[in-house]
Design an enzyme around this catalytic site. Structure first.
Site, mmCIF file in Angstrom:
data_model
loop_
_atom_site.group_PDB
_atom_site.id
_atom_site.type_symbol
_atom_site.label_atom_id
_atom_site.label_comp_id
_atom_site.label_asym_id
_atom_site.label_seq_id
_atom_site.Cartn_x
_atom_site.Cartn_y
_atom_site.Cartn_z
ATOM 1 C CE LYS A 118 -10.509 -9.150 3.534
ATOM 2 N NZ LYS A 118 -10.533 -7.710 3.260
ATOM 3 C CE LYS A 202 -2.385 -10.964 5.707
ATOM 4 N NZ LYS A 202 -2.999 -9.738 5.197
ATOM 5 C CE LYS A 205 -5.757 -4.909 10.662
ATOM 6 N NZ LYS A 205 -5.319 -3.534 10.713
HETATM 7 P P1 AMP Z 1 -4.165 -4.383 7.087
HETATM 8 O O1 AMP Z 1 -3.888 -4.773 8.487
HETATM 9 O O2 AMP Z 1 -4.638 -5.531 6.257
HETATM 10 O O3 AMP Z 1 -4.990 -3.127 6.941
HETATM 11 O O4 AMP Z 1 -2.728 -4.050 6.466
HETATM 12 C C1 AMP Z 1 -2.073 -2.820 6.639
HETATM 13 C C2 AMP Z 1 -0.688 -2.875 6.038
HETATM 14 O O5 AMP Z 1 0.118 -3.831 6.725
HETATM 15 C C3 AMP Z 1 -0.650 -3.281 4.556
HETATM 16 O O6 AMP Z 1 0.368 -2.542 3.904
HETATM 17 C C4 AMP Z 1 -0.292 -4.728 4.613
HETATM 18 O O7 AMP Z 1 0.347 -5.174 3.439
HETATM 19 C C5 AMP Z 1 0.658 -4.775 5.800
HETATM 20 N N1 AMP Z 1 0.637 -6.095 6.425
HETATM 21 C C6 AMP Z 1 -0.413 -6.693 7.046
HETATM 22 N N2 AMP Z 1 -0.084 -7.932 7.490
HETATM 23 C C7 AMP Z 1 1.219 -8.112 7.134
HETATM 24 C C8 AMP Z 1 2.156 -9.199 7.310
HETATM 25 N N3 AMP Z 1 1.810 -10.318 7.934
HETATM 26 N N4 AMP Z 1 3.409 -9.031 6.813
HETATM 27 C C9 AMP Z 1 3.773 -7.882 6.192
HETATM 28 N N5 AMP Z 1 2.944 -6.848 5.984
HETATM 29 C C10 AMP Z 1 1.682 -6.945 6.445
#
Ligand code: AMP
Ligand code: TRP
Length: 343
Positions: A118, A202, A205
């Site tokens: 980040k 990855k 969002k």
């Molecule tokens: P976040 O959107 O970063 O708050 O992530 C929320 C959850 O979604 C966490 O458990 C992340 O590990 C999972 N996650 C986010 N992006 C991915 C991705 N591209 N593939 C698999 N899991 C994801």
């Protein structure tokens, strides 16, 4: 230690900071629902305190929190069987995080890959203190409930390891066996869904390109068009999954298909062996639409009644607080704070 003393309890969180992606769905939300169906005690949190580690427009944050709650329920989480709540309504998260800020070391935070990513190419000095301490708050989220299992995507593994380090150091420093050593649950074909534009990145969002991801709110046309335009290589599908080792984009699409279909990636490759992507992509698009369209529809229905969402979150926060309070109280006692009020 975990198995002997602590009963099986699941906790996980997602930031209300914008659109949920297919990565969130396959890596996290779908696993959350499966664990609820197994009859384990489950707590799922919209981590709004984490969201403000980077700037959030207040009205947008409130809307995103309600959208995330609607997405949780649209994916199958049931507020009667899982505790659904937003983090800022349970004061214990911030209180325990402070204690952990004093247990964890700056070096531990500085070594976090996500912090490094980040701040890469940016002036780290200008980031918020909260962003640096983010993993300590995450440890507090989990340990405030003595959670034993945390379903997450692959990218969160290091943060769970840090949570284990914080629990172990607290237990060691205070000579107690109080916090469990939590297990990450990272399972399935889609623990790391990659960008549709770059198979080495990855799906996120926060990616500037909307074409890189499928959002849970995308309509059927958008999903089909993003999959059709997803980057691949000119080769057809091979006859063994192992042959995709050096083809990240192709491997990603196969993994997504496998996760959606509930099949092993090896089986998907067998079924499509020798077929070009012009044949595989429409099949994948159909599968994605069949899974996501009902979720989007349910989400819209739920969002039509924001007062009901707020009521559910309030009820969830009460249930979460009831579990958290004795644990926080005991933590404060262990640390040596004078406790005059009986709660
Ligand atoms: P976040 O959107 O970063 O708050 O992530 C929320 C959850 O979604 C966490 O458990 C992340 O590990 C999972 N996650 C986010 N992006 C991915 C991705 N591209 N593939 C698999 N899991 C994801
Ligand atoms: N850091 C996680 C993410 O960005 C979200 C999160 C916050 C979380 N607290 C948590 C996940 C506790 C699991 C458990 O994805």
């Amino acid at each position: 230690m975990t198995a002997a003393k602590f009963s099986h309890r699941v906790f996980s969180g997602i930031q209300p900071s914008g659109n949920l992606t297919l990565g969130n769905y396959l890596g996290a939300l779908r696993r959350f629902v499966e664990m609820q169906e197994e009859g384990i005690e489950t707590l799922y949190c919209m981590v709004d305190l984490h969201a403000i580690t980077v700037w959030q427009d207040p009205a947008r944050l409130r809307a995103s929190t309600r959208e995330l709650a609607a997405a949780f329920m649209a994916c199958g989480l049931d507020p009667k069987r899982s505790i659904l709540f937003n983090q800022s309504q349970v004061a214990g998260h911030a209180q325990l995080a402070w204690v952990f800020n004093c247990v964890a070391r700056m070096g531990w935070m500085g070594r976090m890959t996500q912090w490094k990513e980040k701040t890469a190419g940016k002036n780290a000095e200008a980031e918020s203190l909260g962003l640096f301490a983010y993993p300590s708050l995450m440890a507090a989220d989990i340990l405030l409930y003595h959670a034993t299992h945390v379903p997450v995507g692959e990218d969160q593994k290091q943060h769970i390891e840090l949570t284990r380090d914080i629990a172990a150091k607290f237990n060691h420093d205070y000579g107690v066996d109080f916090f469990p050593i939590t297990e990450p649950v990272i399972e399935g074909a889609a623990t790391r869904v990659m960008s549709l534009r770059d198979g080495t990145k990855k799906m996120s969002k926060s990616d500037p390109s909307d074409m890189s991801r499928i959002n849970l709110t995308d309509d059927a046309d958008a999903i089909a068009s993003k999959i059709r335009k997803a980057r691949t290589d000119p080769e057809p599908l091979p006859d063994a999954f192992s042959a995709l080792a050096e083809r990240p984009e192709a491997r990603n699409l196969v993994n997504i298909y496998a996760a959606l279909a509930g099949e092993a990636p090896e089986k998907v490759v067998e079924d499509f062996a020798g077929k070009p992507f012009s044949e595989f992509k429409p099949a994948l698009a159909d599968l994605a639409v069949a899974h996501l369209a009902p979720i989007t529809t349910r989400m819209k229905g739920l969002l039509a009644d924001p007062a009901e969402i707020d009521r559910i979150l309030g009820e969830g926060a009460d249930k979460a607080s009831a579990i958290a309070e004795p644990i926080l109280d005991r933590t404060f006692e262990i640390v040596g704070f004078v406790r005059s009020r009986s709660r």
